[in-house]
Design a protein around this motif. Structure first.
Motif, PDB file in Angstrom:
ATOM      1  N   ARG A 269      51.165  59.244  82.037  1.00 41.38           N
ATOM      2  CA  ARG A 269      50.270  58.092  82.065  1.00 41.38           C
ATOM      3  C   ARG A 269      50.919  56.880  82.719  1.00 41.38           C
ATOM      4  O   ARG A 269      50.279  56.114  83.405  1.00 41.38           O
ATOM      5  N   GLU A 270      52.206  56.718  82.476  1.00 48.22           N
ATOM      6  CA  GLU A 270      52.917  55.519  82.953  1.00 48.22           C
ATOM      7  C   GLU A 270      52.992  55.547  84.489  1.00 48.22           C
ATOM      8  O   GLU A 270      53.355  56.575  85.095  1.00 48.22           O
ATOM      9  N   VAL A 271      52.637  54.409  85.104  1.00 50.22           N
ATOM     10  CA  VAL A 271      52.461  54.398  86.561  1.00 50.22           C
ATOM     11  C   VAL A 271      53.745  54.768  87.324  1.00 50.22           C
ATOM     12  O   VAL A 271      53.705  55.535  88.295  1.00 50.22           O
ATOM     13  N   GLY A 272      54.900  54.246  86.859  1.00 51.96           N
ATOM     14  CA  GLY A 272      56.152  54.532  87.558  1.00 51.96           C
ATOM     15  C   GLY A 272      56.456  56.023  87.549  1.00 51.96           C
ATOM     16  O   GLY A 272      56.850  56.597  88.580  1.00 51.96           O
ATOM     17  N   LEU A 273      56.254  56.668  86.396  1.00 55.59           N
ATOM     18  CA  LEU A 273      56.522  58.109  86.290  1.00 55.59           C
ATOM     19  C   LEU A 273      55.512  58.903  87.114  1.00 55.59           C
ATOM     20  O   LEU A 273      55.837  59.910  87.743  1.00 55.59           O
ATOM     21  N   ARG A 274      54.268  58.423  87.108  1.00 52.35           N
ATOM     22  CA  ARG A 274      53.216  59.044  87.927  1.00 52.35           C
ATOM     23  C   ARG A 274      53.623  59.035  89.396  1.00 52.35           C
ATOM     24  O   ARG A 274      53.515  60.031  90.105  1.00 52.35           O
ATOM     25  N   ALA A 275      54.076  57.844  89.817  1.00 46.44           N
ATOM     26  CA  ALA A 275      54.459  57.694  91.226  1.00 46.44           C
ATOM     27  C   ALA A 275      55.577  58.676  91.575  1.00 46.44           C
ATOM     28  O   ALA A 275      55.563  59.293  92.647  1.00 46.44           O
ATOM     29  N   GLU A 276      56.524  58.860  90.651  1.00 45.74           N
ATOM     30  CA  GLU A 276      57.624  59.811  90.917  1.00 45.74           C
ATOM     31  C   GLU A 276      57.089  61.231  91.046  1.00 45.74           C
ATOM     32  O   GLU A 276      57.510  61.998  91.914  1.00 45.74           O
ATOM     33  N   ALA A 277      56.135  61.582  90.160  1.00 40.22           N
ATOM     34  CA  ALA A 277      55.572  62.935  90.197  1.00 40.22           C
ATOM     35  C   ALA A 277      54.810  63.164  91.505  1.00 40.22           C
ATOM     36  O   ALA A 277      54.900  64.228  92.125  1.00 40.22           O
ATOM     37  N   VAL A 278      54.082  62.136  91.953  1.00 42.95           N
ATOM     38  CA  VAL A 278      53.306  62.270  93.194  1.00 42.95           C
ATOM     39  C   VAL A 278      54.273  62.404  94.377  1.00 42.95           C
ATOM     40  O   VAL A 278      54.073  63.211  95.291  1.00 42.95           O
ATOM     41  N   GLN A 279      55.363  61.637  94.321  1.00 43.92           N
ATOM     42  CA  GLN A 279      56.310  61.733  95.439  1.00 43.92           C
ATOM     43  C   GLN A 279      57.009  63.093  95.469  1.00 43.92           C
ATOM     44  O   GLN A 279      57.313  63.618  96.544  1.00 43.92           O
ATOM     45  N   ARG A 280      57.232  63.672  94.288  1.00 44.04           N
ATOM     46  CA  ARG A 280      57.842  65.018  94.286  1.00 44.04           C
ATOM     47  C   ARG A 280      56.929  65.990  95.020  1.00 44.04           C
ATOM     48  O   ARG A 280      57.392  66.819  95.814  1.00 44.04           O
ATOM     49  N   LEU A 281      55.626  65.885  94.789  1.00 44.26           N
ATOM     50  CA  LEU A 281      54.687  66.768  95.494  1.00 44.26           C
ATOM     51  C   LEU A 281      54.725  66.479  97.003  1.00 44.26           C
ATOM     52  O   LEU A 281      54.735  67.403  97.825  1.00 44.26           O
ATOM     53  N   ALA A 282      54.772  65.179  97.353  1.00 46.29           N
ATOM     54  CA  ALA A 282      54.813  64.810  98.788  1.00 46.29           C
ATOM     55  C   ALA A 282      56.057  65.415  99.450  1.00 46.29           C
ATOM     56  O   ALA A 282      55.992  65.917 100.584  1.00 46.29           O
ATOM     57  N   ARG A 283      57.184  65.389  98.730  1.00 44.21           N
ATOM     58  CA  ARG A 283      58.424  65.938  99.301  1.00 44.21           C
ATOM     59  C   ARG A 283      58.333  67.446  99.445  1.00 44.21           C
ATOM     60  O   ARG A 283      58.729  68.016 100.466  1.00 44.21           O
ATOM     61  N   ARG A 284      57.784  68.075  98.400  1.00 42.26           N
ATOM     62  CA  ARG A 284      57.696  69.535  98.428  1.00 42.26           C
ATOM     63  C   ARG A 284      56.773  70.002  99.552  1.00 42.26           C
ATOM     64  O   ARG A 284      57.070  70.958 100.248  1.00 42.26           O
ATOM     65  N   ARG A 285      55.675  69.286  99.762  1.00 44.15           N
ATOM     66  CA  ARG A 285      54.701  69.698 100.768  1.00 44.15           C
ATOM     67  C   ARG A 285      54.946  69.062 102.129  1.00 44.15           C
ATOM     68  O   ARG A 285      54.232  69.321 103.076  1.00 44.15           O
TER      69      ARG A 285
ATOM     70  N   LEU B 123      46.962  60.154  95.445  1.00 43.39           N
ATOM     71  CA  LEU B 123      46.427  60.500  94.123  1.00 43.39           C
ATOM     72  C   LEU B 123      45.397  59.454  93.735  1.00 43.39           C
ATOM     73  O   LEU B 123      45.722  58.268  93.597  1.00 43.39           O
ATOM     74  N   LYS B 124      44.157  59.899  93.551  1.00 44.35           N
ATOM     75  CA  LYS B 124      43.079  58.958  93.216  1.00 44.35           C
ATOM     76  C   LYS B 124      43.073  58.690  91.722  1.00 44.35           C
ATOM     77  O   LYS B 124      43.260  59.619  90.932  1.00 44.35           O
ATOM     78  N   GLY B 125      42.877  57.441  91.355  1.00 43.22           N
ATOM     79  CA  GLY B 125      42.823  57.106  89.933  1.00 43.22           C
ATOM     80  C   GLY B 125      42.547  55.630  89.767  1.00 43.22           C
ATOM     81  O   GLY B 125      42.248  54.933  90.742  1.00 43.22           O
ATOM     82  N   ARG B 126      42.657  55.146  88.542  1.00 39.35           N
ATOM     83  CA  ARG B 126      42.451  53.703  88.297  1.00 39.35           C
ATOM     84  C   ARG B 126      43.427  52.911  89.169  1.00 39.35           C
ATOM     85  O   ARG B 126      43.078  51.934  89.809  1.00 39.35           O
ATOM     86  N   VAL B 127      44.691  53.360  89.140  1.00 35.81           N
ATOM     87  CA  VAL B 127      45.662  52.864  90.126  1.00 35.81           C
ATOM     88  C   VAL B 127      45.972  54.062  91.026  1.00 35.81           C
ATOM     89  O   VAL B 127      46.449  55.086  90.546  1.00 35.81           O
ATOM     90  N   ASP B 128      45.653  53.961  92.296  1.00 32.75           N
ATOM     91  CA  ASP B 128      45.955  55.062  93.217  1.00 32.75           C
ATOM     92  C   ASP B 128      47.443  55.052  93.531  1.00 32.75           C
ATOM     93  O   ASP B 128      48.063  53.988  93.614  1.00 32.75           O
ATOM     94  N   VAL B 129      47.990  56.251  93.725  1.00 36.70           N
ATOM     95  CA  VAL B 129      49.387  56.350  94.165  1.00 36.70           C
ATOM     96  C   VAL B 129      49.386  57.015  95.535  1.00 36.70           C
ATOM     97  O   VAL B 129      48.776  58.071  95.714  1.00 36.70           O
ATOM     98  N   ILE B 130      50.055  56.374  96.491  1.00 34.05           N
ATOM     99  CA  ILE B 130      50.153  56.958  97.823  1.00 34.05           C
ATOM    100  C   ILE B 130      51.635  57.216  98.075  1.00 34.05           C
ATOM    101  O   ILE B 130      52.451  56.291  98.020  1.00 34.05           O
ATOM    102  N   ALA B 131      51.972  58.480  98.342  1.00 35.28           N
ATOM    103  CA  ALA B 131      53.394  58.806  98.530  1.00 35.28           C
ATOM    104  C   ALA B 131      53.579  59.673  99.764  1.00 35.28           C
ATOM    105  O   ALA B 131      52.753  60.539 100.060  1.00 35.28           O
ATOM    106  N   SER B 132      54.657  59.391 100.483  1.00 38.14           N
ATOM    107  CA  SER B 132      55.132  60.292 101.533  1.00 38.14           C
ATOM    108  C   SER B 132      56.516  60.724 101.055  1.00 38.14           C
ATOM    109  O   SER B 132      56.997  60.217 100.041  1.00 38.14           O
ATOM    110  N   PRO B 133      57.203  61.610 101.765  1.00 34.31           N
ATOM    111  CA  PRO B 133      58.537  61.978 101.291  1.00 34.31           C
ATOM    112  C   PRO B 133      59.462  60.768 101.124  1.00 34.31           C
ATOM    113  O   PRO B 133      60.302  60.750 100.246  1.00 34.31           O
ATOM    114  N   GLY B 134      59.264  59.700 101.934  1.00 33.35           N
ATOM    115  CA  GLY B 134      60.188  58.571 101.860  1.00 33.35           C
ATOM    116  C   GLY B 134      59.620  57.272 101.299  1.00 33.35           C
ATOM    117  O   GLY B 134      60.363  56.314 101.115  1.00 33.35           O
ATOM    118  N   ARG B 135      58.327  57.209 101.052  1.00 34.78           N
ATOM    119  CA  ARG B 135      57.745  55.927 100.635  1.00 34.78           C
ATOM    120  C   ARG B 135      56.709  56.118  99.530  1.00 34.78           C
ATOM    121  O   ARG B 135      56.067  57.163  99.465  1.00 34.78           O
TER     122      ARG B 135
END
Ligand code: NAP
Length: 476
Positions: free
Chosen positions: A363-379, A385-397
């Protein structure tokens, strides 16, 4: 962190959007420069401050005021009259102190121990023109110590250009490209950290709003949307509306012929490319790959449905496609384990994220952002990631977006968003920037509609509100 000129400009605009007055930034910048000069020279030295007509010159005018107030003998040379209202105000304020001689630059500088170079900063584009060229040559003949404000005047992003050779650069907020081998101090000027963490109108100004007035049809993006099935004929239409209202020149929509009629009727702007059958299957793939050859971006997924043969066809396409793809809805599941074309974007919501990764988002935004970035790195892709607060991640940002409205929870808004991402990529935006700006602008459009209509607006109306959202974001 080393910023490009565009990144710095975006931060500056985002800071204003967050309520930081431009005047405050200029005041802080000028004071920081004066402090660095005073630290090295004390108040007994003589200074000349050379000011250009932009905000870099404005920073110089403020520095001159602080130097004079500290007791230094200061002379200001104006190369051109201030171009902005803010810089003009800083000039008036400096004159009102009565402590500084302000002269028009006429090709010669008086003697001094230190020269503050506030001619040109991040606003420089291309080869330096007159009158600045001659002034820069004169600065480089100056015998004393030269302090450049923000950047050595005339410098480009590779550190070259017809530029001042400084003894010190007092650069503002963060290191900039090109300064790597110069003596620099970085000074905070009050740009909040949020200006970089959250997407804002500055990102739109530097990434989306770049079209040449001389461009012609097809130069501003061709999008191919592969979507739709007998169950969902509206999804590819909404994605197409998003792509069109975000500015793409040509939007081709490939759907099964079973839904050709309603899709054709939905908009005269859609270029329809039907294929035979009720849904996407292997038989359509070759024709779609041929269509994709002339597209700048392919959006796969809206309304395709989850039939196993459809997912196989998507996997087949992904193996062959060479243009960046935006993957939404069932195409996300199909893409599991498949190599993605460079520059591709995945646009899951939390449920889809769980489905494709097998893990739930914290739920916590910082941890969410880390999880989304892990997916960005893997792929090796961008993930939005769409949500109340969207998270946009690339492997480096990573960036967050907090625009939006509870009225956007209804079906179809995700299709519009995916269309907007594809549109911006097709128009030449980097994939990370496209995803950031699409999330910000769709959210902004939703906020405007909520103010006017409450929560009862439709996904099609969200698409229609996009042009206004772009224009309003450019006002900052
Ligand atoms: N909010 C703030 O106060 C704040 C925040 C951060 C930074 N800054 C300061 O503001 C600076 C940026 O200010 P700015 O955007 O007004 O730009 P600037 O760097 O002060 O440049 C001003 C003008 O120079 C002209 N120019 C551009 N390319 C040129 C070239 N090749 N040869 C000759 N002239 C050229 C342009 O005017 P024309 O249209 O006349 O060509 C441009 O508007 C930063 O570097 C920093 O010092 C201020």
């Amino acid at each position: 962190m080393i910023l490009s000129q565009d990144e710095m400009r975006a931060l500056d605009i985002n800071a204003r959007y967050l309520g930081v007055a431009e005047e405050t930034l200029m005041e802080n910048a000028g004071r920081a420069v004066a402090e660095e000069v005073l630290r090295r020279f004390g108040t007994e030295a003589k200074a000349v401050v050379l000011c250009g007509h932009g905000n870099n010159g404005g920073d110089g005018l403020v520095a001159a005021r602080y130097l004079a107030e500290a007791g230094m003998e200061v002379r200001v040379y104006l190369v051109r009259e201030p171009a902005s209202e803010l810089t003009a105000r800083m000039l008036a304020e400096l004159r009102s102190t009565g402590m500084v001689k302000v002269l028009k630059y006429r090709g010669r500088l008086s003697e001094a121990d230190v020269l503050v170079d506030a001619l040109l900063g991040t606003g420089v584009r291309g080869e330096v023109r007159e009158p600045y060229r001659s002034v820069i040559a004169e600065v480089n003949r100056f015998a004393g110590y030269v302090v450049s404000v923000d950047l050595p005047s005339g410098m480009n992003e590779s550190g070259g250009g017809y530029r001042v050779e400084p003894d010190l650069v007092v650069t503002l907020h963060a290191m900039k490209r090109g300064l790597e081998n110069l003596p620099c101090v970085v000074r905070d000027i009050g740009i909040p950290e949020e200006a970089g963490r959250y997407v804002g109108p500055g990102d739109v100004a530097v990434s989306v709003w770049k079209r040449s007035r001389d461009s012609h049809k097809g130069e501003n993006g061709r999008v191919l949307i592969v979507g739709g099935s007998t169950e969902y004929h509206g999804a590819p239409v909404l994605a197409a509306l998003g792509a069109m209202r975000a500015g793409a020149d040509l939007v081709l929509v490939a759907v099964p012929e079973a839904i050709e009629v309603p899709v054709r009727a939905a908009s005269p702007e859609i270029i329809l490319r039907p294929y035979s059958g009720q849904r996407l299957e292997a038989g359509a793939v070759d024709a779609l790959l041929e269509l994709a050859e002339s597209a700048d971006c392919v959006l796969l997924g809206p309304g395709l449905g989850e039939h196993e043969k459809t997912l196989d066809a998507v996997r087949h396409m992904l193996r062959e496609l060479e243009v960046p793809c935006v993957l939404d809805a069932s195409a996300l599941a199909a893409a599991r384990g498949a190599a993605l074309p460079e520059g591709s974007v995945l646009t899951p919501h939390a449920g889809e994220f769980r489905k494709i990764t097998g893990t739930s988002l914290p739920r916590e935004v910082g941890l969410r952002a880390e999880a989304v970035q892990r997916l960005a790195r893997r792929r090796r892709a961008v993930v939005l990631l769409k949500g109340r607060v969207d998270v946009i991640a690339s492997p480096g940002r990573v960036k967050l977006n907090r625009t939006g409205s509870p009225g956007m929870t209804k079906g179809g808004t995700g299709d519009v968003l995916a269309g907007v991402v594809a549109s911006f990529i097709a128009q030449g935006c980097g994939s990370f920037e496209a995803a950031c700006c699409a999330a910000f602008l769709c959210g902004l459009a939703g906020e405007t509609l909520e103010r006017r209509r409450g929560y009862g607006f439709s996904a099609a109306e969200l698409a229609e509100a996009l042009p206004e959202a772009v224009l309003s974001s450019l006002e900052f």
